[in-house]
Design an enzyme around this catalytic site. Sequence first.
Site, PDB file in Angstrom:
ATOM      1  N   ARG A 122       0.822  -1.214   0.000  1.00  0.00           N
ATOM      2  CA  ARG A 122       0.000   0.000   0.000  1.00  0.00           C
ATOM      3  C   ARG A 122       0.855   1.264   0.000  1.00  0.00           C
ATOM      4  NH1 ARG A 122      -4.992  -2.178   3.789  1.00  0.00           N
ATOM      5  NH2 ARG A 122      -6.249  -2.801   2.017  1.00  0.00           N
TER       6      ARG A 122
ATOM      7  N   LYS B 255     -14.783 -14.918   7.363  1.00  0.00           N
ATOM      8  CA  LYS B 255     -16.232 -14.958   7.607  1.00  0.00           C
ATOM      9  C   LYS B 255     -17.058 -14.786   6.347  1.00  0.00           C
ATOM     10  CE  LYS B 255     -16.041 -13.053  12.233  1.00  0.00           C
ATOM     11  NZ  LYS B 255     -16.225 -11.811  12.978  1.00  0.00           N
TER      12      LYS B 255
ATOM     13  N   GLY C 217      -6.262  -6.803   1.617  1.00  0.00           N
ATOM     14  CA  GLY C 217      -4.988  -6.667   2.327  1.00  0.00           C
ATOM     15  C   GLY C 217      -4.305  -8.002   2.558  1.00  0.00           C
TER      16      GLY C 217
ATOM     17  N   GLY D 163     -12.535  -4.248   0.421  1.00  0.00           N
ATOM     18  CA  GLY D 163     -13.954  -3.882   0.331  1.00  0.00           C
ATOM     19  C   GLY D 163     -14.240  -2.956  -0.840  1.00  0.00           C
TER      20      GLY D 163
END
Length: 469
Positions: A80, A263, A426, A449
Amino acid sequence: MLSCFSFLPSRFLNLIHNYLASNLFVFAIVCIFVRFLESFNTINIMQTIDKFNFAGKKAIVRVDFNVPLDENGKITDDTRIRGALPTLKKILADGGSLIIMSHMGKPKGKVNAKYSLSQIVDEVSNKLGVKVAFAPDCAKAADAAKALKPGEALLLENLRFYAEEEGKPVGIEKEDPAYEAAKKEMKAKQKDFAKTLASYADCYVNDAFGTAHRKHASTAVIADYFDTDNKMLGYLMEKEVQAVDNVLSNIKRPFVAIMGGSKVSSKIGIIENLLGKVDRLVLCGGMTYTFAKAHGGEIGNSIVELDKLDVALGVEELAKKNGVELVLGTDSVCCTDYDFASFSVKPGAKIEVFNSNNIPAEFEGLDAGPLSREKFAKAIEGAKTILWNGPAGCFECDEFTAGSRAIGDAIAKATAEGAFSLIGGGDSVACVNKFGLADKVSYISTGGGALLEAIEGKVLPGVAAIKGE
Ligand code: ADP
Ligand code: MG
């Protein structure tokens, strides 16, 4: 065309002909001019970083320096930071001064040394090639910003040490009757916070693709305090938006998506959306056990979301309805005692492979087993468009990398055979870097996201704020 009027004198006809011809000419010119104005409005009205001359200007740049750190505060993956360098370097090279701002982790509006950006200031200095100053309070950096000379840079402390950054009231539940009032108050404070940040600079650049799907103070609200000519997307944002466009506007089939991570709840929106786009969908990682449980499987201690069992069944149904091949792992590498904090197997712990729906009580599934790996690789074989988000296991620990590695290798192979592969998130990016596969895939996105929402076709607030939408 005028021959049918041949009973009229030829001089008269010539006059009409010339009149029409010259007016058509004027009409055509007007049309071209209107089109030019239209294109000016839609394309060129947005300022671009390439055109902008930063000489003598102070630029406040929102970057995504939410990099993973180890327990000693050392950066474990710098993708990043490297991603933002072209933008930051252009501003300095033009003779501008840089005010860099970012969030790190989820400190939830409180100062927390674990998430201090002071830990990365030396690394940012090294990469940028100038000594970067540090402002320990992002909302009280006016003097430090004012003191900056052309070619100098300042890094602000974690924006999320202020709840105003995210604009969500803290310490009050949504169910509380006072929540709405607290939210309204926080939104007003968010505007003030954004205004303070804006006051440090002459222009604003958003290069934080990772948070472009959030309408936060530094990613969207701040843009209201700059006029159209003085706000723009950075190079990384431009590139990311383009990469998504490449995938969506030109899907070559088969299109295979691989979704993993811990999840199902954090990925359900994109999973449902992908079921309308892809030919095959590989679901792996922790969500495997929510699916296994939904069918009454024994999953031992594995991660599970008991309130999402119907969601899992719904995904299976939708896949069937849409004719999408859903690929789930059948076996898992399991462990009796894994420490998620230090990413290590505790001494004396056992590691064994079990069927994913028959895991003994004391074990938890932490990676895809050998049969699953083969199944995943086969699903990726021959793909022409590939999207991967979310590792297939706890890849941070060397004992549980095999599932993600099998996927990474299969993607690299398909890419070599002509597929366009896009990897985002990430942890997924850290995973690809750990395996040394970064240059064997087509595009690595810095967004998780944000990438997924962009793929869903949503307009990202960070982009909309600059475009003035
Ligand atoms: P990304 O950051 O790429 O979007 P996620 O944050 O969704 O990915 O998921 C990554 C995390 O999921 C990793 O920290 C990994 O350890 C964890 N994970 C993967 N498989 C499992 C599993 N079986 N049990 C628990 N955690 C898992
Ligand atoms: Mg993650």
